[in-house]
Design an enzyme around this catalytic site. Sequence first.
Site, mmCIF file in Angstrom:
data_model
loop_
_atom_site.group_PDB
_atom_site.id
_atom_site.type_symbol
_atom_site.label_atom_id
_atom_site.label_comp_id
_atom_site.label_asym_id
_atom_site.label_seq_id
_atom_site.Cartn_x
_atom_site.Cartn_y
_atom_site.Cartn_z
ATOM 1 N N GLU A 1 0.815 -1.215 0.000
ATOM 2 C CA GLU A 1 0.000 0.000 0.000
ATOM 3 C C GLU A 1 0.851 1.269 0.000
ATOM 4 O O GLU A 1 0.362 2.368 0.282
ATOM 5 C CB GLU A 1 -0.952 -0.021 1.197
ATOM 6 C CG GLU A 1 -1.890 -1.228 1.204
ATOM 7 C CD GLU A 1 -3.160 -1.055 0.360
ATOM 8 O OE1 GLU A 1 -3.737 0.039 0.366
ATOM 9 O OE2 GLU A 1 -3.568 -2.030 -0.310
ATOM 10 N N HIS B 1 -4.659 1.737 7.249
ATOM 11 C CA HIS B 1 -3.257 2.016 6.915
ATOM 12 C C HIS B 1 -2.581 2.549 8.177
ATOM 13 O O HIS B 1 -3.232 3.196 9.007
ATOM 14 C CB HIS B 1 -3.137 3.106 5.828
ATOM 15 C CG HIS B 1 -3.536 2.663 4.458
ATOM 16 N ND1 HIS B 1 -4.289 3.454 3.612
ATOM 17 C CD2 HIS B 1 -3.287 1.529 3.764
ATOM 18 C CE1 HIS B 1 -4.484 2.821 2.471
ATOM 19 N NE2 HIS B 1 -3.887 1.642 2.524
ATOM 20 N N CYS C 1 -2.951 11.332 3.669
ATOM 21 C CA CYS C 1 -3.273 10.429 2.556
ATOM 22 C C CYS C 1 -3.096 11.118 1.212
ATOM 23 O O CYS C 1 -2.800 10.484 0.202
ATOM 24 C CB CYS C 1 -4.725 9.968 2.648
ATOM 25 S SG CYS C 1 -5.071 8.916 4.056
HETATM 26 N N1 LIG Z 1 -5.004 6.621 2.300
HETATM 27 C C1 LIG Z 1 -6.422 6.828 2.208
HETATM 28 C C2 LIG Z 1 -7.036 5.887 1.234
HETATM 29 C C3 LIG Z 1 -8.510 5.966 1.191
HETATM 30 C C4 LIG Z 1 -9.106 5.024 0.190
HETATM 31 N N2 LIG Z 1 -10.523 5.197 0.113
HETATM 32 C C5 LIG Z 1 -11.242 4.691 -0.898
HETATM 33 O O1 LIG Z 1 -10.722 4.078 -1.800
HETATM 34 C C6 LIG Z 1 -12.752 4.875 -0.849
HETATM 35 C C7 LIG Z 1 -13.386 4.851 -2.204
HETATM 36 C C8 LIG Z 1 -14.884 4.716 -2.125
HETATM 37 O O2 LIG Z 1 -15.381 3.995 -1.270
HETATM 38 O O3 LIG Z 1 -15.582 5.359 -2.945
HETATM 39 C C9 LIG Z 1 -8.758 3.576 0.544
HETATM 40 O O4 LIG Z 1 -9.479 2.987 1.356
HETATM 41 O O5 LIG Z 1 -7.745 3.067 0.038
#
Ligand SMILES: NCCC[C@H](NC(=O)CCC(=O)O)C(=O)O
Length: 447
Positions: free
Chosen positions: A174, A250, A371
């Site tokens: 990640e 994360h 993020c």
């Molecule tokens: N570092 C923050 C990352 C946030 C990201 N959210 C998303 O992908 C949510 C997308 C949605 O649900 O429409 C994730 O979880 O990887």
Amino acid sequence: MSGCEANFDGLVGPTHHYAGLSFGNEASTRNQHAVANPKLAAKQGLQKMKSLADLGFAQGVLPPHERPHLATLRQMGFGGSDREVLAQAQAYSPRLLSSLSSASSMWVANAATVSPSADSADGRTHFTVANLNNKLHRAIEADTTSAILRATFKHDSHFCHHDALPQVAALGDEGAANHNRLCGDHDQPGVQVFVYGRHGLLAGEHEPVRYPARQTRLASDAVARLHQLSPARTVFVQQNPEAIDRGVFHNDVICVSNRQVLFHHQQAFLNADLALGEIRDKMAALALDFQPIVVPQSKVSIDDAVATYLFNSQLLSKNDGKMMMVVPEESRQHIGVWDYLCELQESGGPIDQIEVFDLRESMRNGGGPACLRLRVALNRAELSAVNDGSLMNDVLFTRLNQWVDRHYRDRMQAEDLADPQLLTEVRYALDELTQILGLGAIYPFQR
Ligand SMILES: NCCC[C@H](NC(=O)CCC(=O)O)C(=O)O
């Protein structure tokens, strides 16, 4: 100045919406079906970039990806014209179309892991693109991320780019959201801390049971190896599985580092004492004094940390040697967390300034200030080798705001994604954006 840490923020793309795609990320689940405002989202992000640039911090921008991602739909057997592909995908599964339309590339802390040249044996800055294997909507980011990073950090003599690890769960990676670096000056050797959630090959005793552990030890080891890091200056720490089960998907939801400081929650790590001891010893070998700031459970619970994103903050070194902390508005709205922050600011410790930003559009999908940015520690020569057009200044800020005004909608929901006009708008906008940033043809539709 002896080197600096430049922050490259992801620009929010025109298809930003709330789809509930990230199981384990509670904001994403909670806000599924909420109406998004891509125009506002992009402007909130730009405002953060501009404010930090105005304060004298090196600030860059990384462009969004092309969405909906027609290439994946075609790979999955949908055919005909673009319009037909969209219609078929929508008829087959609106959720699939939503996944392949997410603007999730904005969260560039997950774009790659970056190791500065001072730490790598070959003296170059290393980037490994994250495969984001745990989620379909994110796993499709890797190729374009690779093209963007290569166009932004172009010179082979300074920058070494590695493609994403193989797309398989055992190698789930990640990126920088699970990586910290402790150092003195940013361009001097430091200690890199990789945080993983599970091993990947071996079944561990301590693994989350409710939510997925996205990062594996196998992947962290591979990145450290690719980046030619010295084991004497590398630490691997397992994230507390309980924290993952409470929504810390994360490590950067519960921990942030800058220079000698590791600001983190008491329950961030498994076997925290051992891990912190190892960091302290490895820093001491570099004549560096480790300064952990541990926030006790009694002051801020994990649930409050997840709700307010207190730890998803940016810690930035100011010229006076002190640090500024960039937090989201949600941290100010919470009385307990805000009291803690005010106390921290007055404590006489390294952090003496708190700046608050409204990033609500991104926050509602679980993406806070940290993020949205990829940290790249650079020395002077490396900074001047970065693509010029990617660096934030008054002119670029104005141009990007005008570009957003011209091309972005102020309302977006899943049902809008099948509109063929949206795809045309996106391509038109991105084509213009690559010219503004001077990046060349980075998107497949441009080739
Ligand atoms: N570092 C923050 C990352 C946030 C990201 N959210 C998303 O992908 C949510 C997308 C949605 O649900 O429409 C994730 O979880 O990887």
